[in-house]
Design an enzyme around this catalytic site. Structure first.
Site, short mmCIF file in Angstrom:
data_model
loop_
_atom_site.label_atom_id
_atom_site.label_comp_id
_atom_site.label_asym_id
_atom_site.label_seq_id
_atom_site.Cartn_x
_atom_site.Cartn_y
_atom_site.Cartn_z
N ASP A 48 3.37 65.48 -20.60
CA ASP A 48 3.47 64.29 -19.75
C ASP A 48 2.51 64.41 -18.57
O ASP A 48 2.38 63.49 -17.76
CB ASP A 48 4.92 64.01 -19.31
CG ASP A 48 5.52 65.13 -18.49
OD1 ASP A 48 4.84 66.16 -18.26
OD2 ASP A 48 6.69 64.98 -18.07
N SER A 49 1.77 65.53 -18.51
CA SER A 49 0.64 65.64 -17.58
C SER A 49 -0.42 64.60 -17.90
O SER A 49 -1.38 64.43 -17.14
CB SER A 49 0.03 67.05 -17.63
OG SER A 49 -0.27 67.42 -18.97
N ASP A 87 6.09 66.17 -25.27
CA ASP A 87 6.94 66.20 -24.07
C ASP A 87 7.89 65.01 -24.06
O ASP A 87 7.45 63.87 -24.27
CB ASP A 87 6.05 66.10 -22.82
CG ASP A 87 6.17 67.30 -21.91
OD1 ASP A 87 7.12 68.09 -22.08
OD2 ASP A 87 5.30 67.44 -21.04
N GLU A 186 6.78 77.93 -15.59
CA GLU A 186 5.68 77.45 -14.75
C GLU A 186 5.80 77.95 -13.30
O GLU A 186 6.85 77.82 -12.66
CB GLU A 186 5.67 75.91 -14.77
CG GLU A 186 4.54 75.31 -13.96
CD GLU A 186 4.24 73.85 -14.29
OE1 GLU A 186 4.84 73.31 -15.25
OE2 GLU A 186 3.40 73.26 -13.59
O1 KIV Z 1 2.92 68.28 -19.15
C1 KIV Z 1 2.33 69.37 -19.27
O2 KIV Z 1 1.10 69.43 -19.48
C2 KIV Z 1 3.10 70.59 -19.17
C3 KIV Z 1 2.33 71.86 -19.07
C4 KIV Z 1 1.88 72.03 -17.67
C5 KIV Z 1 3.08 73.02 -19.56
O3 KIV Z 1 4.28 70.56 -19.14
#
Ligand code: KIV
Length: 268
Positions: A48-49, A87, A186
């Protein structure tokens, strides 16, 4: 049947048992997914990044299920070998277990991912159990959990106090007992990454959790030097693509304006 060399949740568990590290990265589109898969990345997370990297947002809170399904479908179509994890975005699994199941199911059925990731510890054990019992592999996410930014108020390092470390290790063990196949950890001190990896039989995939975890994950656009709005200390840049792209585009603009593009070989 997964093809030869296909990474599955069982492969990851075996890797940990054999002491072999797991390499994971994020992707949001088909082109990047294909490049990462061909280069041998073990796990590709449709994170979700996408909010901060691709949508220009400052947090991941606004990402929707429809967006995650869309990006997951693009990514999974580009992968033959890597395990693709999608995610679950904020509020897609917190409202109720049945809603979590329906949303996780969408990521598998419409997004074609092979597993889902959710943020949180013991509070989500019943959710993890329900998803796993329905045949949906679950990856946990502990430490800094960006979907809770409005509660924490900052992205500072987590697990710096002994009590918080103890609770986080208990969270990891509870997720493992509930059936999670791996956990992203994290932005915590290295000693916690080491302790959590030793205290579980499922892989702990670190991002800013030091060198002792069972694997590492980075946001691809960070490690390629494409995303430059901020750079966490844990990011190692393998390229400086933002600079290279800027130079290439400046070169193109200069050639067009100066009349040197296209030349005879580039014309019909
Ligand atoms: O959303 C994402 O990219 C993540 C990573 C930072 C592990 O959760």
């Amino acid at each position: 049947m997964p093809g030869k060399g296909k990474v599955t949740t069982a492969t990851l568990r075996e890797r940990k048992r054999a002491g072999e590290r797991i390499a994971a990265l994020t992707a949001y589109d088909n082109l990047f997914a294909t490049l990462l898969d061909n280069a041998g990345v073990d796990v590709i997370l449709v994170g979700d990044s996408v909010a901060t990297v691709m949508q220009g947002r400052h947090t991941t809170v606004s990402v929707t299920m429809d967006q995650m399904v869309y990006h997951s479908e693009l990514v999974s179509r580009g992968c033959n070998r890597a395990l693709v994890v999608g995610d679950l975005p904020f509020l897609s699994y917190q409202v109720g277990i049945e809603e979590a199941l329906r949303n996780a199911g969408r990521l598998l059925k419409e997004g074609h991912v092979e597993a889902v990731k959710l943020e949180g510890g013991r509070a989500f054990v019943p959710t993890v159990e329900r998803l796993v019992s329905a045949g949906i592999p679950v990856m946990g996410h502990l430490g800094l959990t960006p979907q809770s930014i409005n509660q924490f108020g900052s992205y500072k390092t987590r697990g710096t106090e002994a009590e918080e470390q103890r609770e986080m290790i208990e969270d990891a063990q509870a997720l493992e007992a509930a059936g999670a196949f791996a956990i992203v950890l994290e932005k915590v001190p290295s000693n916690l990454g080491k302790r959590m990896s030793a205290a579980t039989t499922i892989p702990i995939i670190g991002i800013g959790a030091g060198p002792h975890t069972d694997g590492q994950i980075l946001v691809t656009h960070d490690m390629l030097g494409m995303f430059t709005r901020f750079k966490p200390r844990f990011v190692r840049r393998y390229l400086e693509l933002a600079k290279d792209i800027g130079s290439a585009v400046e070169g193109y603009c200069g050639d067009v304006r100066g009349g040197s593009f296209p030349n005879a070989d580039e014309s019909y």
